[in-house]
Design an enzyme around this catalytic site. Structure first.
Site, PDB file in Angstrom:
ATOM      1  CG  LEU A 192      -1.965  -1.132   1.283  1.00 50.07           C
ATOM      2  CD1 LEU A 192      -2.909  -0.915   2.458  1.00 50.07           C
ATOM      3  CD2 LEU A 192      -2.760  -1.254   0.003  1.00 50.07           C
TER       4      LEU A 192
ATOM      5  N   GLY B 190     -19.978  26.414 -15.242  1.00 53.98           N
ATOM      6  CA  GLY B 190     -21.438  26.503 -15.208  1.00 53.98           C
ATOM      7  C   GLY B 190     -22.059  25.184 -15.629  1.00 53.98           C
TER       8      GLY B 190
ATOM      9  CB  THR C  75     -10.856   6.452   4.402  1.00 56.08           C
ATOM     10  OG1 THR C  75     -10.510   6.483   5.785  1.00 56.08           O
ATOM     11  CG2 THR C  75     -11.566   5.141   4.079  1.00 56.08           C
TER      12      THR C  75
ATOM     13  CD  GLU D 241      -3.761   1.778  -2.608  1.00 54.13           C
ATOM     14  OE1 GLU D 241      -3.191   1.629  -1.511  1.00 54.13           O
ATOM     15  OE2 GLU D 241      -3.584   1.042  -3.577  1.00 54.13           O
TER      16      GLU D 241
END
Ligand code: TGC
Ligand code: FAD
Length: 392
Positions: free
Chosen positions: A248, A348, A374, A372
């Site tokens: 990770l 817009g 929070t 991966e």
């Protein structure tokens, strides 16, 4: 889609700090994205499909295992090159960067770091060439932020096999991956990485449909019902949750750069639009409220670039900490999602349609801020690092 005329902002002349090789990797990836991703990605996003035809091209630019040694088929680049490549891929779309991240950091990295020589030779060259596509199964239906509590488990059959039971959820690329790196507990509750091959009896990987986010990346489950796996498919060199967390770290590092790419695309698109869109007889870029949005965007992008560049130096030197990576992943994804939301407003009503990339980036980043680790978990990692108290 509009023609892709992207030019990256570089407010603090970061290019002066990059080597010729870094710039070459970045520019090659950018050209590849302009040619192969920008023209098709909106259609894939609307349909909710992954463009599998790009896999050979991703391999050709070195996006599969860019930091893996050449002897195993990788491109052996440094970590700043890896980061710049992730930046450019995510500038195209987070789902494309995800595929490169998972293959490199979550599949090739654990085989390279924790695999036997036989496993490295068997899998890494084919993963680098894209002949094999992998996925990474850590998250379970009941255990996301807390993977240590996972239920997936295996037992020794007393001969040459283990028997795996359990399930994983939210797994990028699982429905079509050829192999899966799966984390599961042995009879002593120790976590191990296993290489699961498609076709093993009792293994299935249904797709999770109807996502509003990361629609160009296929997500699914991994279900194991008495799957018989040869013991030689266990990654032998490291066990424990720490092994999965090392993977990770590598992927989170890449995401910290990737998010900058999405932010740059939203900034550039909204800056161009603001200069051209006339309201009350003037370009909206001449209005203070729009300038505030754009000025804050470029400030945050510049800070994120410097953060990731320094992180890359630390990673190249081998002096990086997990908590430093968490800070960059958390910060850069947050600034990217905020920039996407502001950029969408500058356009817009035009901001909500697929002719522009902003809304797609904005929706993608809703996954990137969750996977991966929070946003909250990365804050708690920083909190623990500076106070010494674990608040999970
Ligand atoms: P904790 O007790 O702190 O640690 C367990 C063991 O691991 C060691 N360790 C590390 N080792 C190497 N690298 C790291 N970064 C490490 N962090 C911790 C630690 O020393 C310990 O070793 P030992 O020998 O004492 O056992 O673990 P914990 O259970 O308290 O959890 C810590 C926490 C919450 C930070 C961790 O569980 C976590 O990061 N949770 C978030 C889960 C997560 O990020 N899941 C991601 C799934 S994969 C994914 O999302 C892919 S998306 C892909 C895409 O499409 O791009
Ligand atoms: P939970 O852990 O249930 O968290 C829910 C909420 O509670 C969050 O806001 C969280 O921040 C908060 N929370 C949790 N613990 C604490 C605490 N201690 N203190 C305060 N707040 C807390 N996983 C893989 O293994 N492989 C993949 O390839 C993969 N790909 C993914 C692709 C997508 C598109 C998505 C959306 C997810 C993917 N994931 C993957 C899963 C991802 O890693 C998890 O979703 C993530 O780790 C969070 O787990 P969870 O969704 O179960 O949320």
């Amino acid at each position: 889609m509009k023609p892709d005329n992207f030019i990256s902002p570089d407010y603090y002349n970061l290019d002066d700090l990059l080597s010729e090789e870094h710039k070459l990797v970045r520019d090659t990836t950018r050209s590849w994205v302009k040619k192969n991703i920008s023209p098709i990605i909106e259609k894939n996003a609307q349909e909710g499909t992954f463009p599998k035809e790009i896999l050979p091209g991703l391999s050709e630019i070195g996006a599969f295992g860019c930091f893996i040694p050449q002897k195993y088929g990788g491109a052996e680049m440094d970590y700043i090159s890896y980061g710049l490549m992730m930046q450019e891929l995510e500038r195209g779309d987070s789902g494309i960067r995800s595929t490169a991240s998972v293959q490199s950091s979550l599949v090739m990295f654990p085989i390279w770091k924790f695999g036997s020589e036989k496993q490295k030779k068997k899998y890494l060259p084919k993963l680098a060439s894209g002949e094999l596509i992998g996925c990474f199964g850590l998250t379970e239906p009941d255990h996301g932020s807390d993977p240590a509590s996972m239920k997936s488990h295996f037992r020794d059959d007393g001969k040459n096999h283990i028997i795996l039971n359990g399930s994983k959820l939210w797994i990028s690329n699982s429905p079509f991956a050829d192999i899966a790196i799966v984390w599961a507990k042995d009879e002593k509750n120790r976590i191990h990485g296993l290489i699961i091959e498609r076709g093993m009896e009792g293994f299935s990987s249904p797709e999770t449909k109807n996502k509003w986010s990361l629609r160009t990346s296929v997500t699914g489950e991994l279900i194991f019902n008495q799957v018989r796996i040869p013991k030689e498919n266990i990654l032998p060199m490291k066990s424990g949750l720490g092994a999965a967390l090392m993977c990770l770290d590598s992927a989170r590092y890449g995401i910290s750069w990737g998010a900058i790419g999405a932010a740059m695309d939203c900034y550039q698109t909204s800056l161009n639009y603001a200069k051209e869109r006339i309201q009350f007889d003037k370009p909206i870029a001449a209005k203070q409220l729009q300038q505030k949005k754009l000025a804050e965007m470029i400030t945050e992008i510049t800070k994120a670039q410097l953060l990731s560049y320094r992180l890359g130096i630390l990673k190249n030197e081998g002096n990086i900490t997990s908590a430093q990576i968490s800070m960059a992943k958390r910060n850069n994804v947050e600034i990217a999602i905020n920039i996407a939301r502001e950029a969408r407003q500058i356009l817009g009503a035009m901001g909500i349609i697929g002719e522009y990339s902003i809304m797609r980036h904005m929706m993608n980043l809703e996954s990137v801020i969750t996977y991966e680790g929070t946003h909250d978990i990365h804050l708690l990692i920083t909190g623990m690092d500076i106070t010494g108290f674990n608040a999970f």
